[in-house]
Design an enzyme around this catalytic site. Sequence first.
Site, PDB file in Angstrom:
ATOM      1  N   GLY A 247       0.855  -1.181   0.000  1.00 59.85           N
ATOM      2  CA  GLY A 247       0.000   0.000   0.000  1.00 59.85           C
ATOM      3  C   GLY A 247       0.886   1.224   0.000  1.00 59.85           C
ATOM      4  N   SER A 248       0.303   2.401   0.156  1.00 55.41           N
ATOM      5  CA  SER A 248       1.118   3.613   0.173  1.00 55.41           C
ATOM      6  C   SER A 248       0.248   4.849   0.276  1.00 55.41           C
ATOM      7  CB  SER A 248       1.960   3.754  -1.119  1.00 55.41           C
ATOM      8  OG  SER A 248       2.800   2.659  -1.304  1.00 55.41           O
ATOM      9  N   ASN A 249       0.877   5.954   0.673  1.00 57.70           N
ATOM     10  CA  ASN A 249       0.335   7.293   0.493  1.00 57.70           C
ATOM     11  C   ASN A 249       1.338   8.090  -0.320  1.00 57.70           C
ATOM     12  OD1 ASN A 249      -1.791   6.892   2.568  1.00 57.70           O
ATOM     13  ND2 ASN A 249      -0.092   7.077   4.007  1.00 57.70           N
ATOM     14  N   ASN A 519      -4.280   4.560  -2.053  1.00 54.41           N
ATOM     15  CA  ASN A 519      -4.677   3.217  -2.489  1.00 54.41           C
ATOM     16  C   ASN A 519      -6.142   3.064  -2.815  1.00 54.41           C
ATOM     17  OD1 ASN A 519      -2.380   2.264  -0.031  1.00 54.41           O
ATOM     18  ND2 ASN A 519      -1.935   2.197  -2.205  1.00 54.41           N
ATOM     19  N   ARG A 548      -8.246   5.843   5.604  1.00 53.03           N
ATOM     20  CA  ARG A 548      -6.928   6.417   5.345  1.00 53.03           C
ATOM     21  C   ARG A 548      -7.021   7.463   4.236  1.00 53.03           C
ATOM     22  NH1 ARG A 548      -2.621   4.267   2.390  1.00 53.03           N
ATOM     23  NH2 ARG A 548      -3.546   2.195   2.385  1.00 53.03           N
TER      24      ARG A 548
END
Length: 804
Positions: A247-249, A519, A548
Amino acid sequence: MHLRTRLRHLALTSIALVTAAAALPPAAAGADDAGSRDRHPSAGKLSALIRYTEHGVPHIVAKDYANLGFGTGWAQAADQVCTLADGFVTVRGERSRHFGPDAAPDRSLSSASKNLSSDLYFTGVRNAGTVEKLLATPAPAGPSRQIKDSMRGWAAGYNAWLKQNRITDPACKGADWVRPVTALDVARRGFAISVLGGQGRGIDGITAATPPAAAPVGEADPGRAAGAAREMFASEHAKHPQNADMGSNAVAFSGKTTANGRGLLLGNPHYPWQGGRRFWQSQQTIPGELNVSGASLLGTTTVSIGFNDKVAWSHTVATGVTLNLHQLTLDPADPTAYLVDGKPQRMTKRTVSVPVRGGSPVTRTQWWTRYGPVVTGLGASLPLPWSTTTAYALNDPNAANLRGSDTALGFAKSHSTQGIQETLRRVQGLPWVNTVAADSAGHSFFSQSQVLPRITDDLARRCSTPLGKVTYPASGLAVLDGSRTGCALGSDKDAVQPGIFGPSRMPALKDAPYAENSNDSAWLTNPDRPLTGYERVFGTVATPRSLRTRGAVEDVSAMAERGRLTVGDLQRQQFANRAPAGDLAAADAAKACTALAADRADLREACAVLERWDRTVNSDSEGALLFDRFWRKLVASVPSAELWKVPFSPADPVRTPNTLNTAAPGFATALSGAVSELKAAGIALDAPLGKHQFVVRNGERVPVHGGTESLGIWNKIEPVWDAAGGGYTEVTTGSSHIQAVGWDGSRCPVARTLLTYGQSSNPSSPYYSDQTKLYAGERWVTSRFCEKDILRSPDLRVERVRER
């Protein structure tokens, strides 16, 4: 001081030599492709200059791509030889030989649940010459000469390090499975990364597929399959954080929002803290040709996420579904033949044999069709039975994509977000990620440019089987009628390979005040400029966002509105550690807790703790652990539709749903369960989070802030609960290579980085836990990009590495 002066002199002299050498024609050996060097991995005399600065970050200088690959392979081996060697055992199909057939791989290169299924798949890839064919494909559909040279050099550098050094890491010290590698091994590792979201998801089902016996086999259940596909491919993993291993931001701010009119980028990928999918930091320089700093996935030759003097980029795992299924109508007389337009076609039989430790080799058959391999399931929750009438074939367009490294190289050589966009258009090599970028001229950019099967909504409407009619709307997983040529995927004119979308079909956003992704689909990259009009296979529109995403949009939109942003603002956002779930639910939970406590004395303390909690997951936050354990139990037991009183509204997607439904039957059970759990473990309800959320490195406890997916925290980590060990005692995935990048008008970018788990997995390395301790203290590394800054490093160490 005298020593440092000598080191700087050596570094400058070596750079001068490298720069002069760069003007020379490449050695004749450099003309060979990656495959032709398979039997002679170290042919030619390659070398590189490596300058190490604080925290073991290597700055690698070489005269060309083969030599740069050499320095990169050497430096990666020095930090991660055991992890790398383990991955090469995987792609060679030799795990069962060395570790036994029933042990589990670390899942960094596939979803295989056991070594045997992993070996059967990767040996099949070797036997079929899949990667060799991709290497032989001319660019742009295949890899460029520069990438082939870098793979050849990487293998030679890795091998030279093995030959010239002694392994001290106990994970593989003295192990017979640590062996020299070839350029083809490096390419096969790249292939494994490319198919992670496609064939890599179905390895158990591909290697277990066998024709049906005389006994009847049931068909796939559409209702069950839709739910399983939704869980498998959805971006929101709140109920199943164990699936959220990638995942990631990332957020890019345009010059409209910054203090100096230049762009800013904050990248925060959430990746595994152990195993073969770790990041590794470096700077790569070919004088006059390339100068880039950032992080690479282990075993790759290029910088995956990074920056140069003009542009910075990061990636987030995208919602596009990188595979589809074709439902086969079988020949009534032969379950290994299928009908296409009424005519039977025989499946291709691939027999694979795998050596096994302590036993005879295991031989299995895989069955392949014009669409791809027959698969009998995508994980245990999504069975796809092979009956006498029906089978399923898995199409993965990334099985024809070895262009990921060329994409990264194109980014590294770009001078603007326009260059990033042009690379995506030209190369089309990203398998499963979005791209977020900013540049020194003040531009911001987002694109969901993925290699996706060309599933249009119209094709799905015309060609979905009954199974596909439920899985496609629910998850984007198309199941097409494989018996009709009219249901083929087709091609876009601007696509570099058949059966994928061309770049003109990709969702993109240019020059918005901010572009952010956590995501979810491209829709709310910027809520003021929502992206719509893309096919369902890319993701959804006007559907609930993860907590998120909601928290991230709230944070970055407020930052953009405030304006005058600097790199320091990015650093503060990374470690703000606000828990959006707490902001939404903690006050209501405390109030309902107080009502319950009138008859439950055991809950009274918990009510006060929840009320006092500051709604953050900092290491000193008191009450964060109690809310975390309560919230996990609540979202696992209460359906999403029953969790909130105010439902989701597409007109207000960031603030809805909201208002906790404390009357839900699972509320009291979750609360009392969390209280009982902590008390039974001897953990105070108001204990500071860092006291019971930590990792142990060389016997030392290192407190860890951040929190799990369902809490909605930007600084996401997925810790492992061990009540007997004192709480959360390890981290599986989470914030990894963090970078905050801007520009100030000079030739040197303003960059702060942090590799949360450090450069090395060797416990005896000084770079094993040094950055983990920085992370615990919310401290950053000032990147040394320009030559003057590298040479000023108090930890400067210079190595000239070469083949012997």
